[in-house]
Design a protein around this motif. Structure first.
Motif, mmCIF file in Angstrom:
data_model
loop_
_atom_site.group_PDB
_atom_site.id
_atom_site.type_symbol
_atom_site.label_atom_id
_atom_site.label_comp_id
_atom_site.label_asym_id
_atom_site.label_seq_id
_atom_site.Cartn_x
_atom_site.Cartn_y
_atom_site.Cartn_z
ATOM 1 N N THR A 285 -74.336 -7.954 -52.640
ATOM 2 C CA THR A 285 -75.458 -7.771 -51.704
ATOM 3 C C THR A 285 -76.742 -8.254 -52.363
ATOM 4 O OG1 THR A 285 -76.166 -5.577 -52.450
ATOM 5 C CG2 THR A 285 -74.323 -5.661 -50.876
ATOM 6 N N GLY A 286 -77.786 -8.381 -51.571
ATOM 7 C CA GLY A 286 -79.083 -8.787 -52.097
ATOM 8 C C GLY A 286 -79.679 -7.775 -53.055
ATOM 9 N N ALA A 287 -79.184 -6.546 -53.051
ATOM 10 C CA ALA A 287 -79.697 -5.513 -53.953
ATOM 11 C C ALA A 287 -79.173 -5.688 -55.384
ATOM 12 C CB ALA A 287 -79.312 -4.125 -53.436
ATOM 13 N N HIS A 288 -78.117 -6.479 -55.552
ATOM 14 C CA HIS A 288 -77.540 -6.693 -56.887
ATOM 15 C C HIS A 288 -78.329 -7.793 -57.600
ATOM 16 C CE1 HIS A 288 -74.590 -7.780 -59.998
ATOM 17 N NE2 HIS A 288 -74.165 -6.532 -59.841
ATOM 18 N N PRO A 289 -78.598 -7.637 -58.912
ATOM 19 C CA PRO A 289 -79.397 -8.651 -59.621
ATOM 20 C C PRO A 289 -78.759 -10.043 -59.620
ATOM 21 C CG PRO A 289 -78.536 -6.994 -61.152
ATOM 22 C CD PRO A 289 -78.205 -6.531 -59.768
ATOM 23 N N PHE A 290 -77.465 -10.128 -59.457
ATOM 24 C CA PHE A 290 -76.789 -11.430 -59.427
ATOM 25 C C PHE A 290 -76.121 -11.664 -58.080
ATOM 26 C CE2 PHE A 290 -76.675 -9.926 -63.872
ATOM 27 C CZ PHE A 290 -77.508 -10.890 -64.427
ATOM 28 N N HIS A 291 -76.871 -11.384 -56.998
ATOM 29 C CA HIS A 291 -76.286 -11.539 -55.669
ATOM 30 C C HIS A 291 -75.965 -13.010 -55.395
ATOM 31 C CE1 HIS A 291 -80.607 -12.126 -54.974
ATOM 32 N NE2 HIS A 291 -80.251 -12.856 -53.944
ATOM 33 N N PRO A 292 -74.943 -13.238 -54.575
ATOM 34 C CA PRO A 292 -74.510 -14.614 -54.319
ATOM 35 C C PRO A 292 -75.533 -15.386 -53.487
ATOM 36 C CG PRO A 292 -73.266 -13.092 -52.965
ATOM 37 C CD PRO A 292 -74.124 -12.258 -53.865
ATOM 38 N N VAL A 293 -75.814 -16.599 -53.935
ATOM 39 C CA VAL A 293 -76.722 -17.485 -53.205
ATOM 40 C C VAL A 293 -76.135 -18.886 -53.173
ATOM 41 C CG1 VAL A 293 -78.836 -16.198 -53.738
ATOM 42 C CG2 VAL A 293 -78.061 -17.991 -55.287
ATOM 43 N N THR A 294 -76.597 -19.663 -52.212
ATOM 44 C CA THR A 294 -76.188 -21.063 -52.126
ATOM 45 C C THR A 294 -77.021 -21.869 -53.119
ATOM 46 O OG1 THR A 294 -77.838 -21.581 -50.448
ATOM 47 C CG2 THR A 294 -75.683 -20.791 -49.662
ATOM 48 N N ALA A 295 -76.755 -23.168 -53.202
ATOM 49 C CA ALA A 295 -77.532 -24.051 -54.085
ATOM 50 C C ALA A 295 -78.999 -24.059 -53.685
ATOM 51 C CB ALA A 295 -76.952 -25.456 -54.067
ATOM 52 N N ASP A 296 -79.275 -23.768 -52.401
ATOM 53 C CA ASP A 296 -80.657 -23.724 -51.906
ATOM 54 C C ASP A 296 -81.337 -22.393 -52.190
ATOM 55 O OD1 ASP A 296 -79.619 -26.015 -50.788
ATOM 56 O OD2 ASP A 296 -79.931 -25.421 -48.711
ATOM 57 N N GLY A 297 -80.608 -21.436 -52.747
ATOM 58 C CA GLY A 297 -81.175 -20.122 -53.019
ATOM 59 C C GLY A 297 -81.102 -19.168 -51.847
ATOM 60 N N LYS A 298 -80.398 -19.572 -50.776
ATOM 61 C CA LYS A 298 -80.247 -18.709 -49.599
ATOM 62 C C LYS A 298 -79.020 -17.817 -49.785
ATOM 63 C CE LYS A 298 -82.397 -22.094 -46.647
ATOM 64 N NZ LYS A 298 -82.204 -23.110 -45.624
ATOM 65 N N PRO A 299 -78.969 -16.666 -49.072
ATOM 66 C CA PRO A 299 -77.796 -15.791 -49.207
ATOM 67 C C PRO A 299 -76.501 -16.551 -48.907
ATOM 68 C CG PRO A 299 -79.525 -14.689 -47.981
ATOM 69 C CD PRO A 299 -79.970 -16.124 -48.164
ATOM 70 N N ALA A 300 -75.511 -16.359 -49.756
ATOM 71 C CA ALA A 300 -74.228 -17.036 -49.604
ATOM 72 C C ALA A 300 -73.208 -16.105 -48.967
ATOM 73 C CB ALA A 300 -73.720 -17.488 -50.973
ATOM 74 N N GLY A 301 -72.347 -16.683 -48.175
ATOM 75 C CA GLY A 301 -71.253 -15.920 -47.606
ATOM 76 C C GLY A 301 -70.248 -15.563 -48.686
ATOM 77 N N HIS A 302 -69.574 -14.462 -48.536
ATOM 78 C CA HIS A 302 -68.601 -14.035 -49.531
ATOM 79 C C HIS A 302 -67.636 -13.050 -48.901
ATOM 80 C CE1 HIS A 302 -70.783 -10.225 -49.793
ATOM 81 N NE2 HIS A 302 -71.857 -10.966 -49.746
ATOM 82 N N LEU A 303 -66.583 -12.793 -49.597
ATOM 83 C CA LEU A 303 -65.593 -11.822 -49.128
ATOM 84 C C LEU A 303 -65.760 -10.533 -49.902
ATOM 85 C CD1 LEU A 303 -62.444 -14.095 -48.918
ATOM 86 C CD2 LEU A 303 -63.815 -13.229 -47.030
ATOM 87 N N GLY A 304 -66.194 -9.511 -49.225
ATOM 88 C CA GLY A 304 -66.259 -8.189 -49.822
ATOM 89 C C GLY A 304 -67.482 -7.918 -50.672
ATOM 90 N N THR A 305 -67.689 -6.657 -50.926
ATOM 91 C CA THR A 305 -68.788 -6.192 -51.759
ATOM 92 C C THR A 305 -68.271 -5.061 -52.636
ATOM 93 O OG1 THR A 305 -69.451 -4.517 -50.147
ATOM 94 C CG2 THR A 305 -70.517 -6.697 -49.947
#
Length: 168
Positions: free
Chosen positions: A124-144
């Motif tokens: 999630t965005g609350a995690h310091p290493f949350h997943p992002v795309t190359a553009d820095g936008k939130p990335a889709g992922h499976l599960g949290t």
């Protein structure tokens, strides 16, 4: 207490049945609205919108009915020695624990008091290493992390429910 081979076999069968029913009930039977709303809490102390509690209750009812149906089917086909008292106690414990965890704030609290907040926030965005795309936008992922902790919490209570069902 000495367990018989039949009791041990019943426990194993019931645990597998409950695990399958849990997966079906939690992912296929639960509606999108229930999933989205079950964690909602009243925003204003003076308001009484019960949306989250009702959505969670509806979800747990559907989930528990799924477990009852699959347990009944397997009990008939496999001639499992189940009692009404055991099934009632086991499914009541499971339903109550499921409702508690699925209100979300309670599971987040449990993660906090056990030192699992960072893992809970994983993905999630609350995690310091949350997943992002190359553009820095939130990335889709499976599960949290929250989903993983939620499911492992439920499986633990499926284990306890199966013990109750087999033992009573």
């Amino acid at each position: 207490m000495v367990s018989s081979t039949a009791t041990i076999a019943t426990f194993a069968a019931v645990f597998v049945i409950l695990w399958v029913a849990h997966s079906v009930g939690d992912h296929w039977v639960q509606t999108s609205v229930q999933s989205a709303d079950k964690g909602q809490h009243d925003r204003n102390p003076g308001q009484s919108s019960h949306v989250g509690r009702l959505a969670c209750t509806r979800h747990v009812i559907g989930l528990t009915l799924t477990k009852v149906l699959l347990l009944a089917l397997a009990a008939v086909v496999l001639d499992l020695p189940l009692t009404i008292a055991g099934v009632t106690a086991g499914l009541a414990l499971d339903a109550a624990s499921h409702w508690w965890a699925d209100r979300r704030s309670s599971l987040a609290w449990l993660a906090k008091v056990t030192g699992k907040t960072e893992f809970y926030n994983l993905g999630t965005g609350a995690h310091p290493f949350h997943p992002v795309t190359a553009d820095g936008k939130p990335a889709g992922h499976l599960g949290t992390g929250a989903y993983a902790l939620d499911q492992s919490f439920h499986v633990f209570f499926l284990f306890l429910a199966a013990l109750l069902i087999a033992a009573l």
